[in-house]
Motif scaffolding. Structure first.
Motif, PDB file in Angstrom:
ATOM      1  N   THR A   3       0.856  -1.183   0.000  1.00  0.00           N
ATOM      2  CA  THR A   3       0.000   0.000   0.000  1.00  0.00           C
ATOM      3  C   THR A   3       0.887   1.226   0.000  1.00  0.00           C
ATOM      4  N   LEU A   4       0.463   2.239  -0.703  1.00  0.00           N
ATOM      5  CA  LEU A   4       1.244   3.459  -0.833  1.00  0.00           C
ATOM      6  C   LEU A   4       0.523   4.603  -0.144  1.00  0.00           C
ATOM      7  N   GLN A   5       1.305   5.496   0.463  1.00  0.00           N
ATOM      8  CA  GLN A   5       0.728   6.658   1.125  1.00  0.00           C
ATOM      9  C   GLN A   5       0.182   7.609   0.077  1.00  0.00           C
ATOM     10  N   GLN A   6      -0.999   8.144   0.335  1.00  0.00           N
ATOM     11  CA  GLN A   6      -1.647   9.050  -0.613  1.00  0.00           C
ATOM     12  C   GLN A   6      -1.054  10.456  -0.598  1.00  0.00           C
ATOM     13  N   THR A   7      -0.491  10.856   0.535  1.00  0.00           N
ATOM     14  CA  THR A   7       0.103  12.183   0.631  1.00  0.00           C
ATOM     15  C   THR A   7       1.592  12.045   0.912  1.00  0.00           C
ATOM     16  N   ILE A   8       2.339  12.993   0.433  1.00  0.00           N
ATOM     17  CA  ILE A   8       3.783  12.969   0.598  1.00  0.00           C
ATOM     18  C   ILE A   8       4.156  13.833   1.804  1.00  0.00           C
ATOM     19  N   ASP A   9       4.655  13.207   2.842  1.00  0.00           N
ATOM     20  CA  ASP A   9       5.137  13.899   4.032  1.00  0.00           C
ATOM     21  C   ASP A   9       6.642  14.153   3.832  1.00  0.00           C
ATOM     22  N   ARG A  10       7.039  15.412   3.772  1.00  0.00           N
ATOM     23  CA  ARG A  10       8.434  15.764   3.468  1.00  0.00           C
ATOM     24  C   ARG A  10       9.419  15.106   4.430  1.00  0.00           C
ATOM     25  N   ASP A  11       9.108  15.110   5.733  1.00  0.00           N
ATOM     26  CA  ASP A  11      10.036  14.527   6.704  1.00  0.00           C
ATOM     27  C   ASP A  11      10.174  13.015   6.511  1.00  0.00           C
ATOM     28  N   GLN A  12       9.044  12.342   6.305  1.00  0.00           N
ATOM     29  CA  GLN A  12       9.109  10.895   6.063  1.00  0.00           C
ATOM     30  C   GLN A  12       9.828  10.589   4.755  1.00  0.00           C
ATOM     31  N   LEU A  13       9.557  11.381   3.731  1.00  0.00           N
ATOM     32  CA  LEU A  13      10.211  11.164   2.444  1.00  0.00           C
ATOM     33  C   LEU A  13      11.713  11.411   2.559  1.00  0.00           C
ATOM     34  N   ARG A  14      12.115  12.434   3.314  1.00  0.00           N
ATOM     35  CA  ARG A  14      13.543  12.694   3.534  1.00  0.00           C
ATOM     36  C   ARG A  14      14.196  11.481   4.208  1.00  0.00           C
ATOM     37  N   ARG A  15      13.529  10.916   5.221  1.00  0.00           N
ATOM     38  CA  ARG A  15      14.072   9.727   5.883  1.00  0.00           C
ATOM     39  C   ARG A  15      14.121   8.536   4.925  1.00  0.00           C
ATOM     40  N   ALA A  16      13.075   8.399   4.092  1.00  0.00           N
ATOM     41  CA  ALA A  16      13.065   7.308   3.114  1.00  0.00           C
ATOM     42  C   ALA A  16      14.209   7.476   2.111  1.00  0.00           C
ATOM     43  N   ILE A 136      14.599  12.089 -14.792  1.00  0.00           N
ATOM     44  CA  ILE A 136      14.140  12.687 -13.532  1.00  0.00           C
ATOM     45  C   ILE A 136      12.650  12.403 -13.447  1.00  0.00           C
ATOM     46  N   LEU A 137      12.251  11.785 -12.346  1.00  0.00           N
ATOM     47  CA  LEU A 137      10.912  11.236 -12.193  1.00  0.00           C
ATOM     48  C   LEU A 137      10.229  11.827 -10.966  1.00  0.00           C
ATOM     49  N   GLN A 138       8.971  12.212 -11.107  1.00  0.00           N
ATOM     50  CA  GLN A 138       8.222  12.767  -9.987  1.00  0.00           C
ATOM     51  C   GLN A 138       7.529  11.658  -9.214  1.00  0.00           C
ATOM     52  N   VAL A 139       7.652  11.702  -7.899  1.00  0.00           N
ATOM     53  CA  VAL A 139       7.042  10.707  -7.009  1.00  0.00           C
ATOM     54  C   VAL A 139       5.634  11.168  -6.639  1.00  0.00           C
ATOM     55  N   HIS A 140       4.653  10.289  -6.878  1.00  0.00           N
ATOM     56  CA  HIS A 140       3.259  10.601  -6.541  1.00  0.00           C
ATOM     57  C   HIS A 140       2.792   9.853  -5.299  1.00  0.00           C
ATOM     58  N   ARG A 141       3.259   8.622  -5.141  1.00  0.00           N
ATOM     59  CA  ARG A 141       2.945   7.792  -3.975  1.00  0.00           C
ATOM     60  C   ARG A 141       4.188   6.990  -3.643  1.00  0.00           C
ATOM     61  N   PHE A 142       4.340   6.610  -2.385  1.00  0.00           N
ATOM     62  CA  PHE A 142       5.495   5.799  -2.019  1.00  0.00           C
ATOM     63  C   PHE A 142       5.221   4.999  -0.758  1.00  0.00           C
ATOM     64  N   ASP A 143       6.037   3.991  -0.567  1.00  0.00           N
ATOM     65  CA  ASP A 143       6.093   3.242   0.682  1.00  0.00           C
ATOM     66  C   ASP A 143       7.520   2.732   0.791  1.00  0.00           C
ATOM     67  N   TRP A 144       7.949   2.404   1.993  1.00  0.00           N
ATOM     68  CA  TRP A 144       9.305   1.913   2.199  1.00  0.00           C
ATOM     69  C   TRP A 144       9.351   1.060   3.436  1.00  0.00           C
ATOM     70  N   VAL A 145      10.367   0.221   3.518  1.00  0.00           N
ATOM     71  CA  VAL A 145      10.572  -0.643   4.665  1.00  0.00           C
ATOM     72  C   VAL A 145      11.884  -0.213   5.319  1.00  0.00           C
ATOM     73  N   PRO A 146      11.809   0.496   6.450  1.00  0.00           N
ATOM     74  CA  PRO A 146      13.037   0.942   7.110  1.00  0.00           C
ATOM     75  C   PRO A 146      13.958  -0.248   7.424  1.00  0.00           C
ATOM     76  N   ASN A 147      15.240   0.003   7.385  1.00  0.00           N
ATOM     77  CA  ASN A 147      16.270  -0.980   7.738  1.00  0.00           C
ATOM     78  C   ASN A 147      16.382  -2.140   6.751  1.00  0.00           C
ATOM     79  N   THR A 148      15.799  -2.028   5.571  1.00  0.00           N
ATOM     80  CA  THR A 148      15.964  -3.065   4.556  1.00  0.00           C
ATOM     81  C   THR A 148      17.159  -2.680   3.699  1.00  0.00           C
TER      82      THR A 148
END
Length: 176
Positions: A3-16, A136-148
């Motif tokens: 599942t992908l997040q519908q909104t882009i949170d800058r802080d979470q995206l920076r960590r990702a 150069i690609l624009q991100v619309h939705r994302f998900d990630w697994v920390p520590n992978t």
């Protein structure tokens, strides 16, 4: 199910973005009733506002001209367990997806299971760069697994990031 997040949170995206070094990404879409895709080198994040990533694509690629026409694509940052998948997505002939576990994402994107991160992307800009093109690609939705740990291509070999046995066990458990 990814599942992908519908909104882009800058802080979470920076960590990702900061959770993986430049590595290998799979760029894939569902076209004409089947998955199509390729491995691309030099994955890196570019910008948080707007959210942008980039990959380098060989100018001689016959897959990129097909994929770049799709309104949205799936981008999977491959994990250290994907060395075989990366090689398979790079072959010129044959079924690139034979044995590859993937999920259909929103809007005909294709996402590789077990990846470090997944993004639904669209073309933002292409920059010619010698025998490659920087996409150069624009991100619309994302998900990630920390520590992978990501798949790293270094010195003409796929490399793994050194982890303790406990860290690797935890990362593997998070994948599945």
């Amino acid at each position: 199910m990814i599942t992908l997040q519908q909104t882009i949170d800058r802080d979470q995206l920076r960590r990702a973005f900061g959770s993986f070094p430049s590595g290998i990404a799979a760029i894939c879409a569902y076209i004409d009733g089947k998955p199509a895709g390729m491995a691309a080198s030099s994955f890196t994040w570019v910008s948080l506002d707007p959210p942008l990533v980039s990959v380098c694509i060989q100018n001689e690629s016959t897959t990129w001209p097909i994929l770049r026409q799709c309104p949205l694509l799936g981008l999977s940052v491959l994990s250290q367990w994907h060395d075989k998948t990366s090689r398979q997505l790079s072959v010129k002939d044959g079924d690139r997806f034979a044995g590859v576990e993937w999920d259909a994402g929103p809007d005909n994107s294709v996402l590789i299971r077990g990846a470090t991160a997944w993004m639904e992307i669209s073309m933002f800009k292409e920059v010619p760069a010698g025998d490659h093109t920087i996409a150069i690609l624009q991100v619309h939705r994302f998900d990630w697994v920390p520590n992978t740990p990501p798949l790293v291509y270094y010195g003409n070999k796929f490399r793994k990031i050194s982890m303790t046995a406990e860290e690797e066990l935890h990362a593997t458990a998070e994948q599945w």
